[in-house]
Design a protein around this motif. Structure first.
Motif, short mmCIF file in Angstrom:
data_model
loop_
_atom_site.label_atom_id
_atom_site.label_comp_id
_atom_site.label_asym_id
_atom_site.label_seq_id
_atom_site.Cartn_x
_atom_site.Cartn_y
_atom_site.Cartn_z
N VAL A 238 0.83 -1.21 0.00
CA VAL A 238 0.00 0.00 0.00
C VAL A 238 0.86 1.25 0.00
CG1 VAL A 238 -1.88 1.24 1.13
CG2 VAL A 238 -1.79 -1.26 1.27
N ASN A 239 1.93 1.23 0.79
CA ASN A 239 2.78 2.41 0.93
C ASN A 239 3.58 2.70 -0.34
OD1 ASN A 239 3.90 4.47 2.84
ND2 ASN A 239 5.81 3.40 2.39
N SER A 240 4.06 1.65 -1.00
CA SER A 240 4.99 1.82 -2.12
C SER A 240 4.34 1.72 -3.49
CB SER A 240 6.12 0.78 -2.03
OG SER A 240 6.83 0.92 -0.83
N ASP A 241 3.21 1.00 -3.58
CA ASP A 241 2.55 0.81 -4.87
C ASP A 241 1.24 1.60 -4.98
OD1 ASP A 241 4.57 -0.92 -5.61
OD2 ASP A 241 3.49 -2.71 -4.99
N VAL A 242 0.34 1.39 -4.03
CA VAL A 242 -0.98 2.01 -4.14
C VAL A 242 -0.91 3.52 -3.93
CG1 VAL A 242 -3.35 2.02 -3.31
CG2 VAL A 242 -2.06 -0.13 -3.33
N ARG B 268 -3.82 3.04 -13.95
CA ARG B 268 -2.80 2.37 -13.13
C ARG B 268 -3.33 2.07 -11.73
NH1 ARG B 268 2.11 0.79 -12.18
NH2 ARG B 268 3.27 1.41 -10.32
N VAL B 269 -4.05 3.01 -11.14
CA VAL B 269 -4.64 2.78 -9.82
C VAL B 269 -5.57 1.57 -9.86
CG1 VAL B 269 -6.34 3.70 -8.17
CG2 VAL B 269 -4.42 5.13 -8.92
N LEU C 107 -4.64 -6.46 -7.42
CA LEU C 107 -3.90 -7.39 -6.57
C LEU C 107 -4.57 -7.51 -5.20
CD1 LEU C 107 -1.52 -9.24 -5.95
CD2 LEU C 107 -0.17 -7.21 -5.37
N ALA C 108 -4.97 -6.36 -4.64
CA ALA C 108 -5.67 -6.40 -3.36
C ALA C 108 -6.99 -7.14 -3.48
CB ALA C 108 -5.92 -4.97 -2.86
N ASP D 79 -4.45 -2.94 6.33
CA ASP D 79 -5.87 -2.82 6.04
C ASP D 79 -6.37 -1.40 6.24
OD1 ASP D 79 -6.46 -5.72 5.54
OD2 ASP D 79 -5.75 -5.88 7.59
N ALA D 80 -5.91 -0.76 7.30
CA ALA D 80 -6.30 0.63 7.54
C ALA D 80 -5.81 1.53 6.41
CB ALA D 80 -5.74 1.10 8.88
N TYR D 81 -4.59 1.31 5.97
CA TYR D 81 -3.99 2.13 4.92
C TYR D 81 -4.71 1.88 3.59
CZ TYR D 81 0.15 4.68 3.10
OH TYR D 81 1.02 5.60 2.55
N LEU D 82 -4.98 0.60 3.28
CA LEU D 82 -5.69 0.29 2.05
C LEU D 82 -7.06 0.96 2.04
CD1 LEU D 82 -5.82 -1.37 -0.62
CD2 LEU D 82 -6.94 -3.18 0.73
N TYR D 83 -7.74 0.91 3.16
CA TYR D 83 -9.08 1.51 3.27
C TYR D 83 -9.05 2.99 2.92
CZ TYR D 83 -13.31 3.29 5.54
OH TYR D 83 -14.50 3.94 5.81
N ILE D 84 -8.07 3.71 3.43
CA ILE D 84 -7.99 5.14 3.14
C ILE D 84 -7.77 5.38 1.66
CG2 ILE D 84 -6.64 7.23 3.55
CD1 ILE D 84 -8.59 6.40 5.82
N THR D 85 -6.98 4.55 1.01
CA THR D 85 -6.76 4.75 -0.43
C THR D 85 -8.01 4.43 -1.24
OG1 THR D 85 -5.84 2.51 -0.80
CG2 THR D 85 -4.28 4.28 -0.21
#
Length: 205
Positions: free
Chosen positions: A97-101, A131-132, A138-139, A157-163
């Motif tokens: 999430v940090n490096s790709d999403v 791209r997004v 993958l997720a 999961d928290a980070y993915l949710y925000i994105t």
């Protein structure tokens, strides 16, 4: 421990993790002007959130902060059973999430950082949106196999949710990613998520 956060930014994911950790903490909601102030830049010279302070210790960068919080609350299960493989899985998906999403959104939020010709901004955004969508696949695939990215609830999961919230706000179509949509619905109903959103005067979107 005190968290400095900006509503809806990636720091909101840290806010959620603070709730999941179940340890006492404070938070301060800051705005763009505050982040430019000398006082704030003394904590983070780049003038960005999240920042946490814990006594005389100051830490920046989302992934580092989330790992610090998880380490301070081993009973929360944010690193699973705290074994080597569970920690690796949690770190792997947090890195995704940090490096790709997260970086994939940058051309959408600020195309001028990538191209000078404003006539091309829409084209840059359109390519970034594709791209997004691709990166989220993958997720979606992973969440078709397990309820949480690491196989247990973690900071990823928290980070993915925000994105995913960012994608909704930008009207990026993720409707085909059914497992990701189910994940968001679970997160929308999570008490810790709702507390963090409420603290930052945010609504489910």
């Amino acid at each position: 421990m005190k968290l400095y956060t900006k509503p809806g930014a990636c720091s909101t994911a840290v806010h959620i993790v603070c709730e999941w950790a179940g340890k006492p903490y404070e938070f301060e909601v800051v705005d763009a002007a505050t982040m430019k102030s000398p006082e704030f830049r003394a904590m983070n010279p780049v003038g960005a959130v999240p920042v946490i302070t814990d006594g005389d210790f100051t830490l920046t960068q989302n992934a580092a902060i989330m790992a610090y919080i998880a380490d301070g609350a081993p009973e929360s299960g944010l690193f699973g059973d705290n074994g080597r493989q569970n920690r690796a899985e949690a770190t792997r998906w947090l890195a995704y999430v940090n490096s790709d999403v997260h970086p994939a959104f940058k051309p959408i939020f600020g195309p001028s950082l990538f191209i000078d010709d404003d006539a091309q901004f829409d084209a840059v955004k359109a390519r970034a949106i594709r791209r997004v969508q691709s990166i989220f696949e993958l997720a979606d695939q992973r969440l078709g196999e397990v309820e949480w990215l690491a196989g247990f609830r973690s900071a990823a999961d928290a980070y993915l949710y925000i994105t995913v919230r960012w994608a909704n706000a930008m009207k990026i179509d993720l409707s085909a990613l059914k497992h990701l949509q189910a994940f968001k619905a679970r997160m929308d109903a999570d008490p810790g998520v709702l507390k963090a959103l409420g603290d930052e005067d945010l609504k489910v979107i």
